[in-house]
Design an enzyme around this catalytic site. Structure first.
Site, PDB file in Angstrom:
ATOM      1  N   SER A 120       0.809  -1.221   0.000  1.00 33.14           N
ATOM      2  CA  SER A 120       0.000   0.000   0.000  1.00 33.14           C
ATOM      3  C   SER A 120       0.842   1.271   0.000  1.00 33.14           C
ATOM      4  O   SER A 120       0.337   2.344  -0.319  1.00 33.14           O
ATOM      5  CB  SER A 120      -0.955   0.007   1.200  1.00 33.14           C
ATOM      6  N   LYS A 157       0.566   4.275   7.129  1.00 30.95           N
ATOM      7  CA  LYS A 157      -0.110   5.151   6.172  1.00 30.95           C
ATOM      8  C   LYS A 157       0.328   6.604   6.387  1.00 30.95           C
ATOM      9  O   LYS A 157       0.931   6.948   7.409  1.00 30.95           O
ATOM     10  CB  LYS A 157      -1.634   5.068   6.341  1.00 30.95           C
TER      11      LYS A 157
END
Length: 203
Positions: A120, A157
């Site tokens: 990701s 993230k």
């Protein structure tokens, strides 16, 4: 090396710390005073036991004649693997191993390594299987890459706070942002990403 008794470990730690802080070993009287022995002779007996076990050398004819023989290897940075639900990230059972990496190579300094799972964040060079160096802090700002825990899931993230909500953005167009409503969900910042070690190229 033979295992030390609890009292022998106390004496060894005192000698080591005294050398680290003052540059010289303690006297027998100082050991006796700090550890509550009745006399310097009691300290001498423990030192002799440490010498027999090969962790110190007693230099005769000197009140501070103690030389450490056991140089402790620094453990290095803990590598965090799979994290169990409800447990602190740095719980002992989560630590796979330790790696001899200087924490000061990173700014701010790293406190632990986290094995990256997934792609990701690939567009900024954080790949599946990499070791992410993390500075443990909860003081993070919009735009920084963080390690976060949402309920019982740990993720890496880019952080953005908007009102009572947290947006966690991937660096891969195939992944949608994760939206966390602080009024309804449990959210914890575990640390700030400060560097990447490409797994396999340096081990």
């Amino acid at each position: 090396m033979k295992a030390l008794t609890a009292r022998q470990q106390q004496v060894y730690d005192l000698v080591r710390d005294h050398i680290s802080q003052t540059g010289m070993p303690p006297t027998r009287a100082e050991i006796a005073s700090q550890l509550g022995f009745r006399s310097p002779n009691a300290a001498e007996e423990h030192l002799k036991a440490l010498a027999r076990k090969g962790v110190i050398e007693i230099v005769s004819g000197a009140s501070r004649g103690i030389r450490l023989l056991l140089e402790e290897e620094p453990e290095g940075l803990p590598l965090i693997g799979r994290v169990a639900a409800g447990e602190p990230l740095l719980a002992q059972e989560h630590i796979e191993s330790h790696y001899q990496v200087d924490p000061m190579l990173f700014k701010p300094s790293a406190d632990f390594l986290l094995r990256v799972n997934g792609m990701s964040m690939k567009d900024i060079g954080i790949m599946d299987g990499d070791l992410l160096a993390v500075h443990k802090t909860q003081d993070v700002h919009n735009g920084q890459v963080i390690v976060a825990r949402i309920e019982d899931e740990v993720t890496v993230k880019r952080f953005k706070k908007v009102g009572s909500k947290i947006e966690l953005h991937a660096e891969n167009p195939e992944f949608s942002p994760i939206i966390v409503d602080l009024r309804e969900q449990s959210f914890t910042v575990e640390g700030l990403a400060v560097g990447v070690i490409r797994n396999g190229e340096w081990l």
